[in-house]
Design an enzyme around this catalytic site. Structure first.
Site, short mmCIF file in Angstrom:
data_model
loop_
_atom_site.label_atom_id
_atom_site.label_comp_id
_atom_site.label_asym_id
_atom_site.label_seq_id
_atom_site.Cartn_x
_atom_site.Cartn_y
_atom_site.Cartn_z
N ILE A 159 21.53 -58.64 -10.53
CA ILE A 159 20.19 -58.88 -11.38
C ILE A 159 19.40 -57.82 -11.59
O ILE A 159 18.71 -57.50 -12.40
CB ILE A 159 19.39 -60.10 -10.78
CG1 ILE A 159 18.57 -60.71 -11.82
CG2 ILE A 159 18.72 -59.41 -9.63
CD1 ILE A 159 18.08 -62.01 -11.53
N ASN A 210 27.01 -54.67 2.30
CA ASN A 210 26.00 -54.40 3.30
C ASN A 210 26.16 -55.66 4.14
O ASN A 210 26.31 -56.93 3.83
CB ASN A 210 24.67 -54.54 2.93
CG ASN A 210 24.52 -53.29 1.66
OD1 ASN A 210 24.93 -52.17 1.97
ND2 ASN A 210 23.97 -53.57 0.61
N GLN A 215 21.68 -55.73 4.18
CA GLN A 215 21.90 -56.83 3.69
C GLN A 215 20.67 -57.83 3.44
O GLN A 215 19.93 -58.02 4.29
CB GLN A 215 22.92 -57.87 4.51
CG GLN A 215 23.46 -58.79 4.04
CD GLN A 215 24.51 -59.50 4.66
OE1 GLN A 215 24.71 -59.34 5.82
NE2 GLN A 215 25.13 -60.84 4.29
N HIS A 222 29.00 -60.60 -0.15
CA HIS A 222 29.25 -60.11 -1.33
C HIS A 222 29.73 -58.46 -1.49
O HIS A 222 29.37 -57.87 -0.54
CB HIS A 222 28.15 -60.08 -2.23
CG HIS A 222 27.06 -59.59 -1.83
ND1 HIS A 222 26.21 -60.36 -0.52
CD2 HIS A 222 26.17 -58.61 -2.01
CE1 HIS A 222 25.01 -59.68 -0.22
NE2 HIS A 222 24.99 -58.51 -1.19
N PHE A 223 30.69 -58.38 -2.34
CA PHE A 223 31.18 -57.12 -2.57
C PHE A 223 30.57 -56.23 -3.87
O PHE A 223 30.39 -57.03 -4.94
CB PHE A 223 32.61 -56.99 -2.74
CG PHE A 223 33.29 -57.37 -1.72
CD1 PHE A 223 33.63 -56.75 -0.61
CD2 PHE A 223 33.88 -58.72 -1.50
CE1 PHE A 223 34.55 -57.18 0.68
CE2 PHE A 223 34.47 -59.37 -0.47
CZ PHE A 223 34.75 -58.63 0.59
N HIS A 224 29.84 -55.22 -3.78
CA HIS A 224 29.23 -54.47 -4.78
C HIS A 224 30.28 -53.67 -5.49
O HIS A 224 30.86 -52.97 -4.92
CB HIS A 224 27.95 -53.55 -4.37
CG HIS A 224 26.73 -54.16 -3.80
ND1 HIS A 224 25.60 -54.54 -4.65
CD2 HIS A 224 26.74 -54.74 -2.53
CE1 HIS A 224 24.97 -55.20 -3.80
NE2 HIS A 224 25.51 -55.21 -2.47
P1 5GP Z 1 22.29 -57.17 -0.64
O1 5GP Z 1 21.39 -55.88 -0.05
O2 5GP Z 1 22.21 -58.22 0.31
O3 5GP Z 1 23.85 -56.21 -0.53
O4 5GP Z 1 22.40 -57.08 -2.08
C1 5GP Z 1 22.08 -58.41 -2.52
C2 5GP Z 1 22.10 -58.09 -4.13
O5 5GP Z 1 21.91 -59.24 -4.77
C3 5GP Z 1 20.92 -57.05 -4.72
O6 5GP Z 1 21.42 -55.89 -5.36
C4 5GP Z 1 20.19 -58.01 -5.72
O7 5GP Z 1 19.80 -57.31 -6.70
C5 5GP Z 1 21.28 -59.13 -6.00
N1 5GP Z 1 20.60 -60.20 -6.33
C6 5GP Z 1 19.75 -60.84 -5.45
N2 5GP Z 1 19.38 -62.10 -6.08
C7 5GP Z 1 20.16 -62.31 -7.17
C8 5GP Z 1 20.08 -63.41 -8.31
O8 5GP Z 1 19.44 -64.33 -7.95
N3 5GP Z 1 20.99 -62.94 -9.21
C9 5GP Z 1 21.81 -61.85 -9.26
N4 5GP Z 1 22.68 -61.81 -10.31
N5 5GP Z 1 21.83 -61.08 -8.33
C10 5GP Z 1 21.02 -61.15 -7.42
#
Ligand code: 5GP
Ligand code: ZN
Length: 135
Positions: free
Chosen positions: A31, A86, A93, A99-101
């Site tokens: 998002i 993360n 995280q 999740h994988f980016h």
């Molecule tokens: P983390 O820091 O946990 O690796 O990243 C979480 C990722 O999820 C972030 O890049 C954030 O923008 C994305 N994200 C969080 N909430 C949502 C959501 O409701 N929808 C989508 N599509 N992405 C999300």
């Protein structure tokens, strides 16, 4: 885990820009992308992080990550791809559903890599032994 936002996304209870779905995995656009096309690949079942990822599921994730690296690079017309994951709050995280980016990168996109620090040979030896013992 009723409160998990990514469980809800995988079930279609919360809207997302879906790019892929199979029996075990779901992929959608982040998002708040680092760059346009930044995708997230998640298991449909609630897995908190890499440490808790079942091996059988992880073995299916590998080829999918490769598939997405190639598709995101092509689709976004990117110059490169960063993969990221993360694990734990200390590592950034924010969503505790693994999740994988898959992040498209462009030559002049302005993002910088993390900086490296130098350590003594003793410190390097010591930490390598600790990691080897933990394997
Ligand atoms: P983390 O820091 O946990 O690796 O990243 C979480 C990722 O999820 C972030 O890049 C954030 O923008 C994305 N994200 C969080 N909430 C949502 C959501 O409701 N929808 C989508 N599509 N992405 C999300
Ligand atoms: Zn979840």
């Amino acid at each position: 885990m009723n409160d998990c936002i990514f469980c809800k996304i995988a079930k279609g209870e919360i809207p997302s820009t879906k790019i892929y779905e199979d029996k075990d995995f779901f992929a959608f656009l982040d998002i708040k992308p680092v760059n346009l096309g930044h995708a997230l690949l998640i298991p449909k079942t609630h897995v908190k992080n890499l440490y808790e990822f079942p091996e059988e599921l992880l073995s299916k994730a590998g080829p999918l990550i490769k598939k997405f690296a190639i598709a995101v690079k092509k689709g976004a017309n990117a110059d490169g791809i960063n993969l990221g994951m993360n694990n734990d709050e200390a590592a950034g995280q924010l969503v505790f559903h693994a999740h994988f980016h898959i992040i498209p990168r462009f030559k002049d996109d302005g993002h910088i890599h993390w900086g490296g620090k130098e350590h003594s040979a003793d410190e390097m030896q010591s930490i390598s032994q600790k990691i080897i013992s933990a394997l």
